[in-house]
Scaffold this active site. Structure first.
Site, PDB file in Angstrom:
ATOM      1  N   GLY A  48      11.839 -36.896  29.541  1.00  0.00           N
ATOM      2  CA  GLY A  48       9.850 -37.544  29.875  1.00  0.00           C
ATOM      3  C   GLY A  48      10.392 -39.020  29.626  1.00  0.00           C
ATOM      4  O   GLY A  48       9.756 -39.948  30.748  1.00  0.00           O
ATOM      5  N   ASP A 103       9.015 -40.988  25.823  1.00  0.00           N
ATOM      6  CA  ASP A 103       8.242 -41.086  26.289  1.00  0.00           C
ATOM      7  C   ASP A 103       6.180 -41.224  25.516  1.00  0.00           C
ATOM      8  O   ASP A 103       5.620 -41.662  25.909  1.00  0.00           O
ATOM      9  CB  ASP A 103       7.954 -39.812  27.351  1.00  0.00           C
ATOM     10  CG  ASP A 103       8.491 -38.491  26.800  1.00  0.00           C
ATOM     11  OD1 ASP A 103       8.248 -38.259  25.475  1.00  0.00           O
ATOM     12  OD2 ASP A 103       8.191 -37.524  28.028  1.00  0.00           O
ATOM     13  N   ASP A 106       4.282 -36.661  19.489  1.00  0.00           N
ATOM     14  CA  ASP A 106       2.911 -35.132  19.138  1.00  0.00           C
ATOM     15  C   ASP A 106       2.626 -35.511  18.304  1.00  0.00           C
ATOM     16  O   ASP A 106       2.978 -36.461  16.990  1.00  0.00           O
ATOM     17  CB  ASP A 106       3.173 -34.710  20.428  1.00  0.00           C
ATOM     18  CG  ASP A 106       2.413 -34.069  20.245  1.00  0.00           C
ATOM     19  OD1 ASP A 106       1.505 -33.790  19.781  1.00  0.00           O
ATOM     20  OD2 ASP A 106       2.567 -32.370  20.460  1.00  0.00           O
ATOM     21  N   LYS A 134       0.442 -39.626  19.962  1.00  0.00           N
ATOM     22  CA  LYS A 134      -0.428 -38.881  19.798  1.00  0.00           C
ATOM     23  C   LYS A 134      -0.927 -39.104  18.855  1.00  0.00           C
ATOM     24  O   LYS A 134      -0.444 -38.000  17.847  1.00  0.00           O
ATOM     25  CB  LYS A 134      -0.644 -37.595  20.704  1.00  0.00           C
ATOM     26  CG  LYS A 134      -0.798 -37.287  21.590  1.00  0.00           C
ATOM     27  CD  LYS A 134      -0.830 -35.754  22.118  1.00  0.00           C
ATOM     28  CE  LYS A 134      -0.600 -35.929  23.520  1.00  0.00           C
ATOM     29  NZ  LYS A 134      -0.289 -34.150  24.119  1.00  0.00           N
ATOM     30  N   PHE A 155      -3.346 -32.893  27.244  1.00  0.00           N
ATOM     31  CA  PHE A 155      -2.009 -32.626  27.108  1.00  0.00           C
ATOM     32  C   PHE A 155      -2.446 -34.355  28.489  1.00  0.00           C
ATOM     33  O   PHE A 155      -2.784 -33.815  29.195  1.00  0.00           O
ATOM     34  CB  PHE A 155      -1.810 -31.238  28.112  1.00  0.00           C
ATOM     35  CG  PHE A 155      -1.017 -31.597  28.480  1.00  0.00           C
ATOM     36  CD1 PHE A 155       0.844 -30.521  27.387  1.00  0.00           C
ATOM     37  CD2 PHE A 155       0.021 -31.228  29.373  1.00  0.00           C
ATOM     38  CE1 PHE A 155       1.854 -31.257  28.203  1.00  0.00           C
ATOM     39  CE2 PHE A 155       0.753 -30.775  30.310  1.00  0.00           C
ATOM     40  CZ  PHE A 155       2.451 -30.824  29.354  1.00  0.00           C
ATOM     41  N   ASP A 162       6.386 -34.275  32.458  1.00  0.00           N
ATOM     42  CA  ASP A 162       5.608 -32.793  33.352  1.00  0.00           C
ATOM     43  C   ASP A 162       5.265 -31.758  32.468  1.00  0.00           C
ATOM     44  O   ASP A 162       4.726 -31.946  31.096  1.00  0.00           O
ATOM     45  CB  ASP A 162       7.244 -32.425  33.634  1.00  0.00           C
ATOM     46  CG  ASP A 162       7.898 -31.915  32.791  1.00  0.00           C
ATOM     47  OD1 ASP A 162       7.514 -32.049  31.274  1.00  0.00           O
ATOM     48  OD2 ASP A 162       8.527 -30.954  32.560  1.00  0.00           O
ATOM     49  N   ARG A 168       6.334 -35.186  36.976  1.00  0.00           N
ATOM     50  CA  ARG A 168       7.261 -36.220  36.724  1.00  0.00           C
ATOM     51  C   ARG A 168       7.170 -37.797  37.189  1.00  0.00           C
ATOM     52  O   ARG A 168       7.632 -38.751  37.205  1.00  0.00           O
ATOM     53  CB  ARG A 168       8.848 -35.872  36.363  1.00  0.00           C
ATOM     54  CG  ARG A 168       9.244 -35.323  34.901  1.00  0.00           C
ATOM     55  CD  ARG A 168      10.823 -34.962  34.391  1.00  0.00           C
ATOM     56  NE  ARG A 168      11.263 -33.866  34.085  1.00  0.00           N
ATOM     57  CZ  ARG A 168      10.680 -33.827  32.706  1.00  0.00           C
ATOM     58  NH1 ARG A 168      10.282 -34.882  32.273  1.00  0.00           N
ATOM     59  NH2 ARG A 168      10.663 -32.329  32.669  1.00  0.00           N
TER      60      ARG A 168
HETATM   61  P1  5GP Z   1       6.748 -34.027  18.746  1.00  0.00           P
HETATM   62  O1  5GP Z   1       8.276 -33.175  18.844  1.00  0.00           O
HETATM   63  O2  5GP Z   1       6.011 -35.364  18.716  1.00  0.00           O
HETATM   64  O3  5GP Z   1       5.895 -32.689  18.366  1.00  0.00           O
HETATM   65  O4  5GP Z   1       6.776 -33.976  20.606  1.00  0.00           O
HETATM   66  C1  5GP Z   1       7.207 -34.462  21.326  1.00  0.00           C
HETATM   67  C2  5GP Z   1       8.291 -34.207  22.264  1.00  0.00           C
HETATM   68  O5  5GP Z   1       6.557 -32.900  23.231  1.00  0.00           O
HETATM   69  C3  5GP Z   1       7.624 -34.682  23.782  1.00  0.00           C
HETATM   70  O6  5GP Z   1       9.267 -35.852  23.632  1.00  0.00           O
HETATM   71  C4  5GP Z   1       7.156 -33.912  24.871  1.00  0.00           C
HETATM   72  O7  5GP Z   1       8.300 -33.422  25.948  1.00  0.00           O
HETATM   73  C5  5GP Z   1       6.373 -32.989  24.908  1.00  0.00           C
HETATM   74  N1  5GP Z   1       5.005 -33.890  24.401  1.00  0.00           N
HETATM   75  C6  5GP Z   1       4.433 -34.062  23.598  1.00  0.00           C
HETATM   76  N2  5GP Z   1       3.295 -34.050  24.433  1.00  0.00           N
HETATM   77  C7  5GP Z   1       3.109 -33.752  25.463  1.00  0.00           C
HETATM   78  C8  5GP Z   1       2.314 -33.927  26.723  1.00  0.00           C
HETATM   79  O8  5GP Z   1       0.790 -34.562  26.275  1.00  0.00           O
HETATM   80  N3  5GP Z   1       2.654 -34.021  28.061  1.00  0.00           N
HETATM   81  C9  5GP Z   1       3.920 -33.655  28.229  1.00  0.00           C
HETATM   82  N4  5GP Z   1       4.105 -33.525  29.678  1.00  0.00           N
HETATM   83  N5  5GP Z   1       4.801 -33.719  27.195  1.00  0.00           N
HETATM   84  C10 5GP Z   1       4.090 -33.254  25.709  1.00  0.00           C
END
Ligand code: 5GP
Length: 177
Positions: A48, A103, A106, A134, A155, A162, A168
């Site tokens: 990403g 990128d 979350d 987020k 999302f 993606d 992307r």
């Molecule tokens: P975390 O481990 O912080 O929960 O999530 C990180 C990963 O989740 C990011 O690198 C990404 O790949 C994916 N991700 C989290 N939220 C989104 C979103 O709203 N859209 C997309 N496309 N990927 C997300």
């Protein structure tokens, strides 16, 4: 176009190309100031972050290195919860000023699981640059040092991000309706 369809979902424009590019320039300017006289190593997390990493890197005036690694924690629209390293880190981080490029942060789980692995290599400093955060979705406390945009817990796709492999290539970032 302000509304787009990716697979079965409809998305509305959320951040324009101009807004993103302007913010990337501001982040790079901050990094250029903070790392003056140093030579940071950027570690960009694939897939990403490839677009953000490239645009950010182009705006740097400090000497800098970059490498790419791959972790996977997301399938479709829900986090799978598993963090898997599929492309390993070859650079030696000892004594280096490392900046992780993401990128989106979350829940924080991906980096929360991954950072200790980097810490073991004793970099001189370790910071996080993420285009999107987020912050209201945080489960694993993590404080990114450089944040492009704090966004709601919805999302998003585009600019490297993606939805099941698609979206992307979009120059803008879109939010699911
Ligand atoms: P975390 O481990 O912080 O929960 O999530 C990180 C990963 O989740 C990011 O690198 C990404 O790949 C994916 N991700 C989290 N939220 C989104 C979103 O709203 N859209 C997309 N496309 N990927 C997300």
């Amino acid at each position: 176009m302000s509304t787009i369809k990716v697979h079965d979902k409809t998305f509305d424009i959320y951040l324009s190309e101009e807004t993103i590019q302007q913010r990337v320039k501001e982040l790079a300017a901050q990094i250029n100031t903070d790392y003056a006289g140093k030579r940071p190593l950027f570690i960009a997390i694939l897939n990403g972050s490839f677009m953000f990493a490239a645009d950010l890197f182009k705006q740097l005036t400090v000497e800098a290195e970059i490498c790419f690694i791959k972790l996977a924690s997301y399938k479709g629209m829900k986090s799978s919860g598993n963090v898997v390293t599929s492309i390993g880190l070859e650079d030696d981080l000892f004594g280096k000023d490392v900046i992780i490029v993401e990128d989106i942060v979350d829940t924080g789980k991906t980096l929360h699981n991954f950072l200790p692995k980097l810490g073991h290599q004793q970099p001189r400093s370790l910071k996080i640059a993420t285009l999107l955060h987020k912050s209201e979705a945080t489960v694993f406390p993590l404080h990114p040092d450089y944040v492009g945009f704090d966004i709601p817990n919805k999302f998003v796709v585009g600019y490297g991000l993606d939805y099941d492999g698609l979206g992307r290539n979009l120059k803008e970032i879109y939010q699911v309706i």
